[in-house]
Design an enzyme around this catalytic site. Sequence first.
Site, PDB file in Angstrom:
ATOM      1  N   HIS A  37      44.800  35.340  43.947  1.00 27.85           N
ATOM      2  CA  HIS A  37      44.359  35.878  42.551  1.00 27.85           C
ATOM      3  C   HIS A  37      44.120  37.099  42.675  1.00 27.85           C
ATOM      4  O   HIS A  37      43.169  37.580  43.025  1.00 27.85           O
ATOM      5  CB  HIS A  37      43.451  35.016  41.782  1.00 27.85           C
ATOM      6  CG  HIS A  37      43.849  33.742  41.712  1.00 27.85           C
ATOM      7  ND1 HIS A  37      43.377  32.645  42.868  1.00 27.85           N
ATOM      8  CD2 HIS A  37      43.782  32.713  40.709  1.00 27.85           C
ATOM      9  CE1 HIS A  37      43.633  31.438  42.579  1.00 27.85           C
ATOM     10  NE2 HIS A  37      44.013  31.607  41.133  1.00 27.85           N
ATOM     11  N   LEU A 127      35.397  26.372  37.316  1.00 27.34           N
ATOM     12  CA  LEU A 127      34.721  27.510  36.211  1.00 27.34           C
ATOM     13  C   LEU A 127      33.417  26.950  35.496  1.00 27.34           C
ATOM     14  O   LEU A 127      33.274  25.942  35.357  1.00 27.34           O
ATOM     15  CB  LEU A 127      35.894  27.862  35.351  1.00 27.34           C
ATOM     16  CG  LEU A 127      36.747  28.851  35.854  1.00 27.34           C
ATOM     17  CD1 LEU A 127      38.102  29.095  35.130  1.00 27.34           C
ATOM     18  CD2 LEU A 127      36.360  30.109  36.528  1.00 27.34           C
ATOM     19  N   HIS A 272      47.344  36.868  37.188  1.00 25.33           N
ATOM     20  CA  HIS A 272      46.375  35.978  37.650  1.00 25.33           C
ATOM     21  C   HIS A 272      46.162  35.323  38.850  1.00 25.33           C
ATOM     22  O   HIS A 272      45.263  35.593  39.572  1.00 25.33           O
ATOM     23  CB  HIS A 272      45.940  34.965  36.371  1.00 25.33           C
ATOM     24  CG  HIS A 272      45.048  33.802  36.802  1.00 25.33           C
ATOM     25  ND1 HIS A 272      43.435  34.193  36.641  1.00 25.33           N
ATOM     26  CD2 HIS A 272      45.087  32.623  37.050  1.00 25.33           C
ATOM     27  CE1 HIS A 272      42.939  33.212  36.988  1.00 25.33           C
ATOM     28  NE2 HIS A 272      43.806  32.297  37.423  1.00 25.33           N
ATOM     29  N   GLU A 422      23.212  17.191  30.698  1.00 22.59           N
ATOM     30  CA  GLU A 422      23.646  16.465  32.107  1.00 22.59           C
ATOM     31  C   GLU A 422      24.383  17.566  33.035  1.00 22.59           C
ATOM     32  O   GLU A 422      24.062  17.726  34.152  1.00 22.59           O
ATOM     33  CB  GLU A 422      24.228  15.286  32.208  1.00 22.59           C
ATOM     34  CG  GLU A 422      23.340  14.043  31.745  1.00 22.59           C
ATOM     35  CD  GLU A 422      22.877  13.699  30.383  1.00 22.59           C
ATOM     36  OE1 GLU A 422      22.125  12.553  30.283  1.00 22.59           O
ATOM     37  OE2 GLU A 422      23.597  14.325  29.474  1.00 22.59           O
ATOM     38  N   HIS A 484      26.582   1.815  27.992  1.00 18.83           N
ATOM     39  CA  HIS A 484      25.569   2.394  28.907  1.00 18.83           C
ATOM     40  C   HIS A 484      25.400   1.787  30.224  1.00 18.83           C
ATOM     41  O   HIS A 484      24.487   1.974  30.850  1.00 18.83           O
ATOM     42  CB  HIS A 484      23.899   2.473  28.258  1.00 18.83           C
ATOM     43  CG  HIS A 484      24.031   3.241  26.994  1.00 18.83           C
ATOM     44  ND1 HIS A 484      25.076   3.681  26.249  1.00 18.83           N
ATOM     45  CD2 HIS A 484      22.885   4.172  26.713  1.00 18.83           C
ATOM     46  CE1 HIS A 484      24.522   4.552  25.278  1.00 18.83           C
ATOM     47  NE2 HIS A 484      23.195   4.921  25.590  1.00 18.83           N
TER      48      HIS A 484
END
Length: 679
Positions: A37, A127, A272, A422, A484
């Site tokens: 990149h 990212l 990029h 989370e 759950h």
Amino acid sequence: MAKPAEKARPATAFDELCVNTIRCLAIDAVQKANSGHPGAPLGAAAMAYVLWDRFLKHNPADPFWIDRDRFILSAGHASALSYSLFHLTGYDMPLDELKQFRQWGSRTPGHPEYDLAPGLNVTTGPLGQGFTSGVGMAIAERWLAAHYNEPGHEIIDHYTYALCSDGDLMEGVSSEAASLAGHLKLGKLIYLYDDNDVSIEGSTEITFTEDVGQRFRGYGWDVIGPIDGLSIDTVGQALRQAHASDDRPHLIICKTIIGYGSPHKAGTAVAHGEPLGEEEVRLTKERLGWQYAEPFYIPPEVLAYFRRALERGKSYQEEWRKKFESYRRSFPDKAIDFERDVSGELPLGWDEGLTDLFKGETKPIATREASGRVMNALARKVHNFLGGSADLAPSTKTLLKDKGDFEAGSYGGYNLHFGVREHGMGGIANGLAVHGGIIPYVATFLIFSDYMRPPMRLAAMMKTRVIYVFTHDSVGLGEDGPTHQPIEQTMGLRMVPNMLVIRPADATETAEAWKIALQRKNGPTALMLSRQGLPVLDREKLALASGVQKGGYVLWAEITPPDVILIGTGSEVHIALEAGKLLLEKRIAARVVSLPSWELFDAQPVEYRRSVLLPNVKRISIEAGTPIGWERYVGPDGIAIGLNRFGASAPYKVIYEKLGFTSQRVVEETIRLLQGGKK
């Protein structure tokens, strides 16, 4: 005190030469590899130069000095930028490593890997993860400062910087982390946002048109800019402005041009993720005014200037060393504690009493409850053991009693409140761990581990000591129902290389599991804990719980050799044990094996494993989750009792009966297996 920002000094032609040296090293590395990149290093080099040359407190000769500033390349695809800076400033990064960019065995992989290049503070690439880890580092800095700094003796006083991209800010994990950082007023957190308006698919106009500044102001950040990110003077002024206040985190929005200098690719998505091409590299260098044809060329005067970082770093660390020696004379006990915390060692007697913590218990105890008791016992002896949950502490039983909360203006508390975040929690835990000085834990229901898989994978890759407390570990959680109730999560985590998974059968195994987790320095540990109460196994009649240290052990066996081996984990060990006793009444000899950790068991010598799982003896496994993978232990002729469906909403005893997790089912399957039948 932290290193003060340098006074403003106008950029010179020599500064531009230094910036272009960074740029040219990066594009040469990408071009030689024919992969990488080039665009981000070309556009962000000026920002990186100003930060590293005029603000960053670090010592290339000692990359792990505890009071250094942290720099995170959250836009990890721009790794050639970091490697160039490491070489230029004198880290152990030979030029030949840049020439081997992205090649087998090099220390310069495509995305930064924490344990390969000295100077990297965290693995980045996915990212948003670097952005989030930086928040964890800033929390660690504030916590250590709150515990160890004394008036006139500030031994922890540093900044966390990051270079982040449009992609980082699009990822949801950054929003979670930014929201919490603003709430906590982490003023020593300074992020440079490389706002170049381009992503892989083209202009960010097609997907990302929000007002980023307003968004971060809403989070409680100080937003500076947009500024000209290509201007050395302007970037320097923005960083000085950020240093002027520490009451909230800072985002500096820097407008740049991806692929800056490339005559045909600057400002385009092509810049990029593709090498520029040899001709475009030549034209780019020409456009930048670069006068040297030889690839990887560094003007001697530029290298000499960058290498001044070694002398500065030595001076910074020597000043700190003198400060710490003064601290040691004034606060000798605290100095000892500080050095132990930073080393990662545990204090003498840290596990004293854990083995007998549940001695004499007669009532069933959920392993989440047992875990909470163990954690509080540990917190009384292990000074740097802290963490929190994703708004679930009352359910995960992970609150450290009488230890205070970590909040803005009260940074010494042990209980971190992550909110319903989370994913952010997982990334912040990585930052806490790699910062040094802290042993972090984080907690949520096992089903929600899916929200934090990316940072957990990075933790395993980085070999960090993070402890994950996952409660409500099976359909045994009951009435909350299949949304759950985890089915594939335990097995999914077992599949992650270097992730240690432990599913204890009772309170005594839980205490052993925590011993293992606290001592493990080379990777994360996931504890799978029950919501429902489980009998505390009588260790005077059964094997000692210390067998957990080997991952698996013979819990009960009346007759040797056995006719069948019943293997259980967690709550299903009790079903196996009950079934074994029922089989004995039918004159079938069963051996019951508790196998809380595949990873630990597989690491044992083959002789031990064969002594537990005897060859040529038929086997049945019982685990309330997917049976996929259990064939490695039961073999082609064995039976794996598990779940190939989602759960149901009902009391857990009803669920277990309806789904076939009963001792009677195990007895029936054993008889059928011994008679030659197998599903």
